[in-house]
Structure formats: C-alpha cells, structure tokens
Scaffold this active site. Sequence first.
Site, mmCIF file in Angstrom:
data_model
loop_
_atom_site.group_PDB
_atom_site.id
_atom_site.type_symbol
_atom_site.label_atom_id
_atom_site.label_comp_id
_atom_site.label_asym_id
_atom_site.label_seq_id
_atom_site.Cartn_x
_atom_site.Cartn_y
_atom_site.Cartn_z
ATOM 1 N N ASP A 38 0.831 -1.203 0.000
ATOM 2 C CA ASP A 38 0.000 0.000 0.000
ATOM 3 C C ASP A 38 0.869 1.257 0.000
ATOM 4 O O ASP A 38 1.981 1.245 0.541
ATOM 5 C CB ASP A 38 -0.893 -0.027 1.252
ATOM 6 C CG ASP A 38 -2.078 0.902 1.121
ATOM 7 O OD1 ASP A 38 -2.312 1.446 0.019
ATOM 8 O OD2 ASP A 38 -2.781 1.099 2.132
ATOM 9 N N GLY A 39 0.343 2.308 -0.587
ATOM 10 C CA GLY A 39 1.011 3.610 -0.507
ATOM 11 C C GLY A 39 1.714 4.066 -1.775
ATOM 12 O O GLY A 39 2.406 5.086 -1.757
ATOM 13 N N SER A 83 -7.318 -5.610 -5.984
ATOM 14 C CA SER A 83 -8.486 -6.186 -5.318
ATOM 15 C C SER A 83 -9.718 -6.108 -6.217
ATOM 16 O O SER A 83 -9.730 -5.370 -7.218
ATOM 17 C CB SER A 83 -8.763 -5.442 -4.011
ATOM 18 O OG SER A 83 -9.361 -4.191 -4.295
ATOM 19 N N GLU A 85 -12.167 -4.608 -5.519
ATOM 20 C CA GLU A 85 -12.677 -3.241 -5.366
ATOM 21 C C GLU A 85 -11.856 -2.224 -6.177
ATOM 22 O O GLU A 85 -12.302 -1.100 -6.407
ATOM 23 C CB GLU A 85 -12.659 -2.822 -3.886
ATOM 24 C CG GLU A 85 -13.708 -3.510 -3.011
ATOM 25 C CD GLU A 85 -13.408 -4.983 -2.744
ATOM 26 O OE1 GLU A 85 -12.225 -5.339 -2.551
ATOM 27 O OE2 GLU A 85 -14.345 -5.800 -2.763
ATOM 28 N N ASN A 86 -10.666 -2.631 -6.591
ATOM 29 C CA ASN A 86 -9.788 -1.689 -7.306
ATOM 30 C C ASN A 86 -10.300 -1.305 -8.705
ATOM 31 O O ASN A 86 -9.814 -0.338 -9.298
ATOM 32 C CB ASN A 86 -8.359 -2.234 -7.419
ATOM 33 C CG ASN A 86 -7.566 -2.136 -6.125
ATOM 34 O OD1 ASN A 86 -6.638 -2.905 -5.884
ATOM 35 N ND2 ASN A 86 -7.907 -1.172 -5.258
ATOM 36 N N TRP A 87 -11.308 -2.043 -9.203
ATOM 37 C CA TRP A 87 -11.898 -1.659 -10.500
ATOM 38 C C TRP A 87 -12.547 -0.284 -10.416
ATOM 39 O O TRP A 87 -12.819 0.339 -11.441
ATOM 40 C CB TRP A 87 -12.940 -2.685 -10.945
ATOM 41 C CG TRP A 87 -12.388 -4.052 -11.171
ATOM 42 C CD1 TRP A 87 -12.565 -5.147 -10.373
ATOM 43 C CD2 TRP A 87 -11.565 -4.503 -12.270
ATOM 44 N NE1 TRP A 87 -11.903 -6.244 -10.893
ATOM 45 C CE2 TRP A 87 -11.283 -5.874 -12.062
ATOM 46 C CE3 TRP A 87 -11.038 -3.880 -13.404
ATOM 47 C CZ2 TRP A 87 -10.505 -6.629 -12.942
ATOM 48 C CZ3 TRP A 87 -10.262 -4.636 -14.283
ATOM 49 C CH2 TRP A 87 -9.999 -5.985 -14.047
ATOM 50 N N ARG A 206 1.849 -4.965 6.231
ATOM 51 C CA ARG A 206 1.106 -3.943 5.491
ATOM 52 C C ARG A 206 1.897 -2.650 5.553
ATOM 53 O O ARG A 206 2.304 -2.203 6.630
ATOM 54 C CB ARG A 206 -0.297 -3.734 6.067
ATOM 55 C CG ARG A 206 -1.054 -2.672 5.265
ATOM 56 C CD ARG A 206 -2.553 -2.685 5.411
ATOM 57 N NE ARG A 206 -3.103 -1.786 4.398
ATOM 58 C CZ ARG A 206 -4.337 -1.815 3.925
ATOM 59 N NH1 ARG A 206 -5.183 -2.711 4.375
ATOM 60 N NH2 ARG A 206 -4.738 -0.964 3.015
ATOM 61 N N ARG A 212 -6.004 -1.961 8.511
ATOM 62 C CA ARG A 212 -7.177 -2.740 8.111
ATOM 63 C C ARG A 212 -6.756 -3.836 7.135
ATOM 64 O O ARG A 212 -5.666 -3.805 6.575
ATOM 65 C CB ARG A 212 -8.256 -1.845 7.495
ATOM 66 C CG ARG A 212 -7.793 -1.006 6.353
ATOM 67 C CD ARG A 212 -8.936 -0.228 5.696
ATOM 68 N NE ARG A 212 -8.340 0.661 4.714
ATOM 69 C CZ ARG A 212 -7.989 1.920 4.946
ATOM 70 N NH1 ARG A 212 -8.229 2.471 6.117
ATOM 71 N NH2 ARG A 212 -7.403 2.641 4.016
#
Length: 260
Positions: A38-39, A83, A85-87, A206, A212
Amino acid sequence: MLRDEQKLIEYFADAPDDISLSDVNLDNLPSHISVIMDGNGRWATRQGKERGEGHIAGISSLREIITACVRLGIDVLSAYAFSTENWKRPQHEVDLLMHLFATTLLKELPLFHQENVKLVFLGDIEALPEKTREVFEQGLAETAGNTGMVLALAVNYGARAELARAARTLAVRVARGDINIEDINENAVAASLYTAGLPDPELLIRTSGELRLSNYLLWQLAYSEFYVTDTLWPDFDRWELLRGIKAFQGRERRFGGVKA
Ligand code: FPP
C-alpha cells in the site's frame, strides 16, 4: 526451503545501523510471508509525480522482496496487487496497472526461472483484460514445474468473493453426491480457496500505516502476526523486510492456547 548461504550473506551485506541479517533467527523464519503493498499513490503524490509512477516504483520493491525471500529460503510469498474493489479506480489507472502486470510478468519470467520460483494467482484472473490474462496463463504454465519458492499474486482478489466461491464449490459437490454435508469441515473449506495447498501466512506485512485488512485473505490470516509499517510500498526494501521478520520473531504465538 534450501537456501544458498553465500548468496544470502551477499544479498544482505551493507546493512543499515539498526538492522542486519544477524538480528533474525534463520531457523525460525515464517514459512509464508504475505504483503499488502500500500502507498504507491501517496509516494508519487509526495514527490509531485503521477500515481502511475508510484506503481512503477512499487514493482521495484516487489522485485527486491521476491529476491530477498528467495535468498532467505521462504516457502511462500504472497502479495496483494489488485483487489475486486480496485476496479473502482479511474479507468486510466486500472488500464495502467493491467498493462504493468502483463509487461512486468513477461520481463521477470527469466528471473523466476533462474530462481526456481513457481507462480500462482489468487483471484479471478479469467475476468482480466485478454492480454493480461494471456501473460498470466503463460507465467503459470512456464513456472508450473519450478520447485522453489511459491509466489502467489493476488489479482482481482477479494476474500469475501473467495469464500462465496468456496461455498458454491462445496454446494455443487454435495448436490452431485461427491461429498456429504458432514464432510464440509475446515479442511474442506481451505481446500476450496485459491490458496489450496499453501500454508497460511505466518506474517502479514502492510505498508503505509493503514490498520485494516481490506478484504484480504480473511480466512487464511486467522492466526497470522501483523506487522504494519508507515513506510510506503515503493520505499519498502530488504531491510524493512528484516525488521518485519524480527518483529514476528519477538511475538509469542499461542494460537488460542497458553504459553508452553
Ligand atoms: C497500492 O497503492 C498498490 C496497488 C493497488 C498496486 C500494487 C501493484 C504493484 C506494486 C505492482 C505489482 C506488479 C505485479 C507484476 C504484480 P495505492 O495505489 O493504493 O496507494 P495509495 O493508498 O497511496 O493511493
């Protein structure tokens, strides 16, 4: 897993002041390390660059961590790359990521062979753009015979979708009469996940400080140790990895029991 001690020492030469290879117990390494990378976007924004530059820099970090894990003799490295959700991201960013996945994989296949890395995917790769899917299938086929570290890339992955899929798989098997309802136990569920056959992650890392799980490996992370660092993924390197492993080795793992 076997490791080449000489190559390991060379790879971890030039240590920074606060951490070195001798700070970790090489006989007690996690067999499966998982990373939520992430980031990338924040790293790019902070440098006044486009978000895509962050993803490109993130690939270098992943490459370094793959090599570091091979040198350490880690059995499985998994990484959350995209993920379900990344769409929702802007189309140009999704397109760039899909393009980067395909081109990077093609470019790195010789390295995977050289290092005996076997590639697997976690997630629904059927639904990816054709070019990306083709390269992924090529990667799977070409590394299927490798016997070293397993690199599990989570792409178009969501843990809830994975669990729903496992439920459907088991329901079909019951309906067909292949198994009985009583046969649906923890082993049967685990064997119906994308991670079938892999050990659960012992250490989850992470980056970028977020606390999360983001729909990642909900089943498999039940007893994993978490290491969260504020370092952004493009700045994550072999020394950060050692810091994570050192933290892991300092934990007391009880798996719901009491200390022996
Ligand atoms: C998270 O940062 C990163 C991603 C969604 C993409 C990760 C992909 C790579 C590092 C490339 C991997 C390459 C292969 C071949 C698998 P973010 O964009 O969410 O960052 P932000 O939270 O700062 O916006």
